[in-house]
Design an enzyme around this catalytic site. Structure first.
Site, PDB file in Angstrom:
ATOM      1  CE  LYS A 161      29.590   2.713  67.502  1.00 25.56           C
ATOM      2  NZ  LYS A 161      28.227   3.036  67.142  1.00 25.56           N
ATOM      3  N   GLY A 213      29.844   8.949  75.890  1.00 26.11           N
ATOM      4  CA  GLY A 213      28.738   8.019  76.120  1.00 26.11           C
ATOM      5  C   GLY A 213      28.676   7.599  77.576  1.00 26.11           C
ATOM      6  CB  CYS A 270      26.350  14.311  79.822  1.00 26.53           C
ATOM      7  SG  CYS A 270      26.796  15.861  79.027  1.00 26.53           S
ATOM      8  CD  GLU A 370      23.955   9.529  82.987  1.00 21.86           C
ATOM      9  OE1 GLU A 370      24.373   8.461  82.511  1.00 21.86           O
ATOM     10  OE2 GLU A 370      24.289  10.644  82.540  1.00 21.86           O
TER      11      GLU A 370
HETATM   12  P1  NAD Z   1      26.425   4.573  75.102  1.00 17.35           P
HETATM   13  O1  NAD Z   1      27.631   4.362  75.932  1.00 17.35           O
HETATM   14  O2  NAD Z   1      25.402   3.510  75.097  1.00 17.35           O
HETATM   15  O3  NAD Z   1      26.858   4.758  73.571  1.00 17.35           O
HETATM   16  C1  NAD Z   1      27.783   5.757  73.167  1.00 17.35           C
HETATM   17  C2  NAD Z   1      28.489   5.289  71.908  1.00 17.35           C
HETATM   18  O4  NAD Z   1      29.323   4.171  72.231  1.00 17.35           O
HETATM   19  C3  NAD Z   1      27.530   4.777  70.816  1.00 17.35           C
HETATM   20  O5  NAD Z   1      28.081   5.093  69.562  1.00 17.35           O
HETATM   21  C4  NAD Z   1      27.517   3.286  71.070  1.00 17.35           C
HETATM   22  O6  NAD Z   1      27.153   2.557  69.925  1.00 17.35           O
HETATM   23  C5  NAD Z   1      28.949   3.017  71.510  1.00 17.35           C
HETATM   24  N1  NAD Z   1      29.093   1.899  72.444  1.00 17.35           N
HETATM   25  C6  NAD Z   1      28.319   1.644  73.523  1.00 17.35           C
HETATM   26  N2  NAD Z   1      28.775   0.545  74.171  1.00 17.35           N
HETATM   27  C7  NAD Z   1      29.868   0.131  73.490  1.00 17.35           C
HETATM   28  C8  NAD Z   1      30.769  -0.957  73.678  1.00 17.35           C
HETATM   29  N3  NAD Z   1      30.647  -1.822  74.660  1.00 17.35           N
HETATM   30  N4  NAD Z   1      31.772  -1.098  72.797  1.00 17.35           N
HETATM   31  C9  NAD Z   1      31.913  -0.221  71.786  1.00 17.35           C
HETATM   32  N5  NAD Z   1      31.086   0.820  71.556  1.00 17.35           N
HETATM   33  C10 NAD Z   1      30.076   0.998  72.398  1.00 17.35           C
HETATM   34  O7  NAD Z   1      25.805   5.982  75.488  1.00 17.35           O
HETATM   35  P2  NAD Z   1      24.508   6.654  74.887  1.00 17.35           P
HETATM   36  O8  NAD Z   1      23.303   5.993  75.476  1.00 17.35           O
HETATM   37  O9  NAD Z   1      24.605   6.782  73.424  1.00 17.35           O
HETATM   38  O10 NAD Z   1      24.628   8.136  75.468  1.00 17.35           O
HETATM   39  C11 NAD Z   1      24.176   8.508  76.725  1.00 17.35           C
HETATM   40  C12 NAD Z   1      25.318   8.557  77.717  1.00 17.35           C
HETATM   41  O11 NAD Z   1      26.316   9.444  77.254  1.00 17.35           O
HETATM   42  C13 NAD Z   1      24.883   9.106  79.061  1.00 17.35           C
HETATM   43  O12 NAD Z   1      25.512   8.381  80.073  1.00 17.35           O
HETATM   44  C14 NAD Z   1      25.379  10.540  79.019  1.00 17.35           C
HETATM   45  O13 NAD Z   1      25.578  11.108  80.290  1.00 17.35           O
HETATM   46  C15 NAD Z   1      26.662  10.385  78.268  1.00 17.35           C
HETATM   47  N6  NAD Z   1      27.067  11.642  77.648  1.00 17.35           N
HETATM   48  C16 NAD Z   1      28.157  12.292  78.132  1.00 17.35           C
HETATM   49  C17 NAD Z   1      28.527  13.510  77.599  1.00 17.35           C
HETATM   50  C18 NAD Z   1      29.694  14.289  78.138  1.00 17.35           C
HETATM   51  O14 NAD Z   1      30.070  15.277  77.514  1.00 17.35           O
HETATM   52  N7  NAD Z   1      30.268  13.927  79.263  1.00 17.35           N
HETATM   53  C19 NAD Z   1      27.790  14.064  76.548  1.00 17.35           C
HETATM   54  C20 NAD Z   1      26.678  13.354  76.061  1.00 17.35           C
HETATM   55  C21 NAD Z   1      26.338  12.138  76.619  1.00 17.35           C
END
Ligand code: NAD
Length: 475
Positions: A161, A213, A270, A370
């Site tokens: 997804k 995420g 991240c 962040e």
């Molecule tokens: P996000 O949490 O908004 O979304 C990530 C994924 O989760 C997407 O596919 C989104 O559609 C889904 N999602 C979001 N909220 C949801 C919910 N309530 N229920 C179900 N699915 C949900 O994050 P983003 O903006 O896409 O990515 C950026 C974030 O990811 C930053 O905080 C970054 O630090 C983190 N990140 C972490 C790593 C790591 O390896 N630790 C790597 C990349 C990004």
């Protein structure tokens, strides 16, 4: 209010709709999951060597898509076009490493030397079953490969997804795997609303959820999963990664690396550098050199080859970043970059001027939450102890880096090793940052997550241990 039935991706640089995808109904999603389960049962019987061969072909197919993938990444997420080949290279590097250790990581653990007479005992690593991979937009291929490839190689099926910001990335992945000969149903792409994602997370036939995420998204997914039995959830979440520059750090090298660590991908990594603690004896020249380098960025249209700083992902994200900076300034921080040096940075757009803040402290959001933007806070410290305390004073714990001249001074290496012991993070770097080595465990503590991807341990959470206990002699 009824739930949305589709999603439309808006290109960050021109705010134009790029691509629309319709969500499945719950019944259709249920079919996807059932299909995934059936395909996995066959796949688990395919010898590991064959699964590895298909994964190696996937790498060739993905590499062959480089041109189109590069252009699509810029359109979807706004990263400057010249910087996208790095994501493709990194994705292939991670894939190659995880393939190179697949056989040893997934081998049975036999107990030959400690076996009891009349018994044969060993531990197998068997696939979890159906793995749901929920991916972010900021490094969509790099983050997905961490789970998708080892999950498939280990004998799982995957439902991928993607973020609604980068839907084409998952589709390209699936295309490359299909061309490589992956049997049907083993990698399915599902574009899902949060409600449908919760449906999938809680579905009894989804055996493991790998989420990358934000903390907010990770909490929602972990809570949903907790209400649906005891399925495992891997969480790779956000960071507020610190750097500590000791008095003997090589100044030019350190400044260049840290500017890049803070600004690459407009700070949307991240493990981007988000706060810097500099020894008082070099604070002034460090800040001066840092500011000079930041002023040289070219903020603008990411489709143009000369641009090295693109927009952030959305206007909403830009507003959040600007507010964090404005709040810090209101609370006493000093902003060292005149915004008018960056003509593209206009309110109401996703273009944010890079910013360097001094006179900051830990009462300010910019040092604690962040930012995910091209902004850095720099504080003066007077000892290793003070730096350790400040680096650990965070709700996050992804990476931390220490900068000191260990090359010419053994005492500095010893100091680094002492500092490393005190830092509560998943990774500690010496003289580098914002980087992942696929041979090492990628993991976070506190709000930065739970579980491990990459390295030998990356296979552990995508498989379960199964013990085989045979009593051979019964008389
Ligand atoms: P996000 O949490 O908004 O979304 C990530 C994924 O989760 C997407 O596919 C989104 O559609 C889904 N999602 C979001 N909220 C949801 C919910 N309530 N229920 C179900 N699915 C949900 O994050 P983003 O903006 O896409 O990515 C950026 C974030 O990811 C930053 O905080 C970054 O630090 C983190 N990140 C972490 C790593 C790591 O390896 N630790 C790597 C990349 C990004």
């Amino acid at each position: 209010m009824s739930s949305p039935t589709s999603q439309t991706t808006i290109s960050p640089h021109n705010q134009q709709p790029l691509v629309t995808r319709t969500y499945p109904s719950e019944a259709e999603l249920n079919d996807v999951i059932e299909h995934s389960e059936a395909a996995q049962k066959q796949w688990a019987r395919v010898p590991l060597k064959e699964r590895i061969t298909i994964a190696a072909k996937f790498m060739d197919e993905f590499k062959a898509m480089s041109d189109v993938v590069t252009k699509e990444l810029t359109a979807q997420m706004g990263r400057p076009i010249g910087q996208n080949p790095g994501e493709i290279r990194g994705t292939l590097e991670r894939a190659a490493y995880m393939l190179s250790i697949a056989e040893s990581s997934l081998a049975d653990v036999s107990l030959v030397n400690t076996d009891k007479p009349g018994f044969r005992r060993y531990i197998k690593r068997v696939p979890m079953g159906v793995v749901l991979v929920i991916a972010p937009w900021n490094y969509p291929y790099l983050t997905s490969i961490n789970s998708v490839l080892p999950a498939l190689v280990a004998g799982n099926s995957v439902i991928l997804k993607p973020s609604p910001q980068t839907p084409l990335t998952a589709e390209r992945f699936a295309e490359a795997w299909t061309r490589a000969g992956l049997p049907q149903g083993l990698l399915q792409v599902a574009h899902l609303s949060p409600e449908l994602t919760a449906f999938a997370v809680t579905h009894p036939k989804v055996d493991f959820v790998s989420f990358t995420g934000s903390v907010v998204g990770g909490k929602a997914v972990a809570q949903a999963a907790a209400g649906a039995g005891f399925k495992g959830v891997g969480l790779e979440l956000g960071g507020k990664d610190p750097a500590y520059v000791r008095a003997d750090a090589k100044l030019d090298y350190t400044v260049a690396e840290l500017v890049d660590g803070a600004m690459f991908n407009s700070g949307q990594s991240c493990c981007a550098i988000e706060r810097i603690y500099v020894h008082a004896s070099i604070h002034e020249p460090f800040v001066a050199k840092f500011v000079e380098l930041v002023k040289q960025y070219k903020l603008g249209d990411p489709t143009q080859p000369g641009t090295n700083l693109g927009p952030v992902v959305s206007v909403a994200s830009a507003e959040k970043i600007r507010k964090q900076v404005a709040d810090a300034v209101k609370a006493g921080a000093k902003a060292l970059i005149p915004e008018d040096l960056f003509a593209a940075a206009q309110p109401g757009t996703a273009y944010v001027a890079p910013q360097v803040l001094v006179d900051v402290d830990h009462t300010m959001g910019v040092m604690m939450e962040e930012t995910f933007g091209p902004v850095i806070g720099i504080m003066k410290v007077s000892s290793d102890e003070e730096a350790i305390k400040l680096m650990n004073d965070s709700p996050y714990g992804l990476t931390a880096s220490v900068w000191t001249d260990a090359e010419s001074n053994p005492a500095s290496e010893a100091a680094f090793l002492k500092i490393e012991e005190e830092l509560f993070t998943g990774t500690v770097f010496l003289n580098r940052c914002d980087s992942l080595d696929p041979a090492l465990a990628w993991t976070g503590v506190k709000n930065s997550g739970r579980g491990v991807s990459l390295s030998k341990f990356g296979y552990d959470q995508l498989t379960r241990a199964k013990s085989v206990h045979m009593k051979i002699k019964t008389s």
